[in-house]
Design a protein around this motif. Structure first.
Motif, PDB file in Angstrom:
ATOM      1  N   THR A 104       9.601 -11.245  -0.826  1.00  0.00           N
ATOM      2  CA  THR A 104       8.254  -9.724  -1.382  1.00  0.00           C
ATOM      3  C   THR A 104       8.573  -8.841  -2.610  1.00  0.00           C
ATOM      4  O   THR A 104       9.558  -8.177  -2.626  1.00  0.00           O
ATOM      5  N   ASP A 105       7.102  -8.284  -2.867  1.00  0.00           N
ATOM      6  CA  ASP A 105       7.488  -7.471  -3.633  1.00  0.00           C
ATOM      7  C   ASP A 105       7.764  -6.083  -3.000  1.00  0.00           C
ATOM      8  O   ASP A 105       7.819  -5.156  -4.182  1.00  0.00           O
ATOM      9  N   LYS A 106       7.722  -6.290  -2.007  1.00  0.00           N
ATOM     10  CA  LYS A 106       7.923  -4.789  -1.516  1.00  0.00           C
ATOM     11  C   LYS A 106       9.558  -4.630  -0.824  1.00  0.00           C
ATOM     12  O   LYS A 106      10.108  -3.893  -0.143  1.00  0.00           O
ATOM     13  N   THR A 107       9.715  -6.279  -0.934  1.00  0.00           N
ATOM     14  CA  THR A 107      11.383  -5.719  -0.263  1.00  0.00           C
ATOM     15  C   THR A 107      12.638  -6.667  -1.370  1.00  0.00           C
ATOM     16  O   THR A 107      13.288  -6.674  -1.055  1.00  0.00           O
ATOM     17  N   VAL A 108      12.079  -7.237  -1.974  1.00  0.00           N
ATOM     18  CA  VAL A 108      12.920  -7.556  -3.124  1.00  0.00           C
ATOM     19  C   VAL A 108      12.498  -7.384  -4.597  1.00  0.00           C
ATOM     20  O   VAL A 108      11.447  -7.702  -5.109  1.00  0.00           O
ATOM     21  N   LEU A 109      12.849  -5.353  -5.074  1.00  0.00           N
ATOM     22  CA  LEU A 109      12.063  -5.514  -5.970  1.00  0.00           C
ATOM     23  C   LEU A 109      13.222  -4.613  -6.826  1.00  0.00           C
ATOM     24  O   LEU A 109      14.419  -4.130  -6.911  1.00  0.00           O
ATOM     25  N   SER A 110      12.532  -3.766  -8.116  1.00  0.00           N
ATOM     26  CA  SER A 110      13.277  -2.965  -9.364  1.00  0.00           C
ATOM     27  C   SER A 110      13.629  -1.736  -8.757  1.00  0.00           C
ATOM     28  O   SER A 110      12.448  -1.478  -8.370  1.00  0.00           O
ATOM     29  N   HIS A 111      14.360  -1.022  -9.384  1.00  0.00           N
ATOM     30  CA  HIS A 111      14.176   0.153  -9.292  1.00  0.00           C
ATOM     31  C   HIS A 111      12.610   0.956  -9.948  1.00  0.00           C
ATOM     32  O   HIS A 111      11.643   1.562  -9.443  1.00  0.00           O
ATOM     33  N   ALA A 112      12.177   0.350 -10.965  1.00  0.00           N
ATOM     34  CA  ALA A 112      10.907   0.399 -11.799  1.00  0.00           C
ATOM     35  C   ALA A 112       9.980   0.369 -10.850  1.00  0.00           C
ATOM     36  O   ALA A 112       8.504   0.806 -11.063  1.00  0.00           O
ATOM     37  N   GLU A 113       9.779  -0.046  -9.577  1.00  0.00           N
ATOM     38  CA  GLU A 113       8.585  -0.823  -9.004  1.00  0.00           C
ATOM     39  C   GLU A 113       8.324  -0.044  -7.437  1.00  0.00           C
ATOM     40  O   GLU A 113       7.716   0.538  -6.901  1.00  0.00           O
ATOM     41  N   VAL A 114       9.169   0.688  -8.347  1.00  0.00           N
ATOM     42  CA  VAL A 114       8.957   1.252  -5.981  1.00  0.00           C
ATOM     43  C   VAL A 114       8.146   2.660  -6.073  1.00  0.00           C
ATOM     44  O   VAL A 114       7.286   2.583  -4.851  1.00  0.00           O
ATOM     45  N   GLN A 115       7.796   2.819  -7.224  1.00  0.00           N
ATOM     46  CA  GLN A 115       7.055   4.288  -6.817  1.00  0.00           C
ATOM     47  C   GLN A 115       6.278   3.137  -6.881  1.00  0.00           C
ATOM     48  O   GLN A 115       4.799   3.592  -5.924  1.00  0.00           O
ATOM     49  N   ASN A 116       6.019   2.286  -7.314  1.00  0.00           N
ATOM     50  CA  ASN A 116       3.744   1.802  -6.833  1.00  0.00           C
ATOM     51  C   ASN A 116       4.342   0.842  -5.762  1.00  0.00           C
ATOM     52  O   ASN A 116       3.315   1.008  -4.804  1.00  0.00           O
ATOM     53  N   ASN A 117       5.005   0.199  -5.538  1.00  0.00           N
ATOM     54  CA  ASN A 117       5.317  -1.064  -4.528  1.00  0.00           C
ATOM     55  C   ASN A 117       5.363   0.123  -2.869  1.00  0.00           C
ATOM     56  O   ASN A 117       4.573  -0.589  -2.496  1.00  0.00           O
TER      57      ASN A 117
END
Length: 237
Positions: free
Chosen positions: A186-199
């Protein structure tokens, strides 16, 4: 001459029920009826006692061979995988190895980080891989060795651009880790560092790994890159 009957006769002959006298002449007759009866008897013999086709035993599905060595994935309760780039050269340095669990060099070679994944099991223990501000507990850190001297806008990948080989190896590693630790994609369990803040709602410090892919400039933005990561990892599960 009955064309439908002729077609049926040809089908019977192809299945091994010959019509020796007249062949597929398109005319009904005793041989055609006998051949049809034989074909129906053969079909019935293949069915179960209830008239249903017997179950077909299929071999168990074959999972792809893992790219990640098994001893790099110790037993632990992990919640997510966060993917990065080192913002350095195409080879892993000792500094890089101290911050991530798994690194991938430009040619796709996997390098084991110094901290064990087990150390990042929540609550993170001394010596854990400090790869993401405020989100290290329960998180596995995977990083591509690349993008030293890169610039986000205007985009310039620098002397050490991310390679397609690296990316492909990373999606395979993510699939291995998801399988090993039962992590859903999911976008909260597999993500890039750039997505951490938003996700995840955890403030970061302007990290853009990755909002651009050097091997495919058409993919732009953290979400687009993250969606590509998740789709390709999921396809390898």
């Amino acid at each position: 001459m009955n064309k439908t009957l002729r077609s049926l006769q040809r089908r019977l002959i192809s299945l091994g029920f010959p019509l020796p006298k007249f062949g597929a002449d398109g005319n009904p007759g005793g041989e055609t009826i006998a051949a049809m009866d034989a074909a129906l008897d053969e079909l019935a013999s293949r069915r179960g006692p209830t008239g249903d086709e017997p179950p077909v035993m299929l071999p168990p599905p074959t999972l792809p061979a893992p790219l990640t060595p098994a001893d790099w994935m110790p037993a632990a309760k992990m919640e997510r995988i966060i993917c990065h780039w080192t913002a350095g050269a195409h080879k892993a340095s000792e500094f890089d190895r101290s911050h991530y669990h798994i690194l991938i060099e430009a040619d796709g070679k996997l390098i084991r980080g110094i901290p064990s994944i087990k150390l990042n099991e929540a609550p993170a223990q001394k010596g854990y891989a400090a790869h993401t501000l405020g989100a290290n507990s329960g998180s596995i850190g995977v990083s591509l060795c690349c993008m030293g001297g890169a610039n986000e806008a205007p985009f310039a990948p620098g002397k050490y651009p991310m390679t397609l080989v690296q990316w492909d190896a990373m999606t395979s590693v993510v699939a291995d880790l998801c399988r090993r630790y039962s992590i859903p994609v999911t976008d909260k369990t597999v993500l890039s560092h750039a997505e951490v803040q938003n996700n995840l709602g955890i403030q970061q410090r302007g990290k853009w790994d990755f909002t651009r892919l050097a091997f495919d400039p058409s993919v732009k933005g953290a979400k687009a890159c993250g969606d590509k990561l998740r789709a390709e990892a999921k396809a390898k599960l």
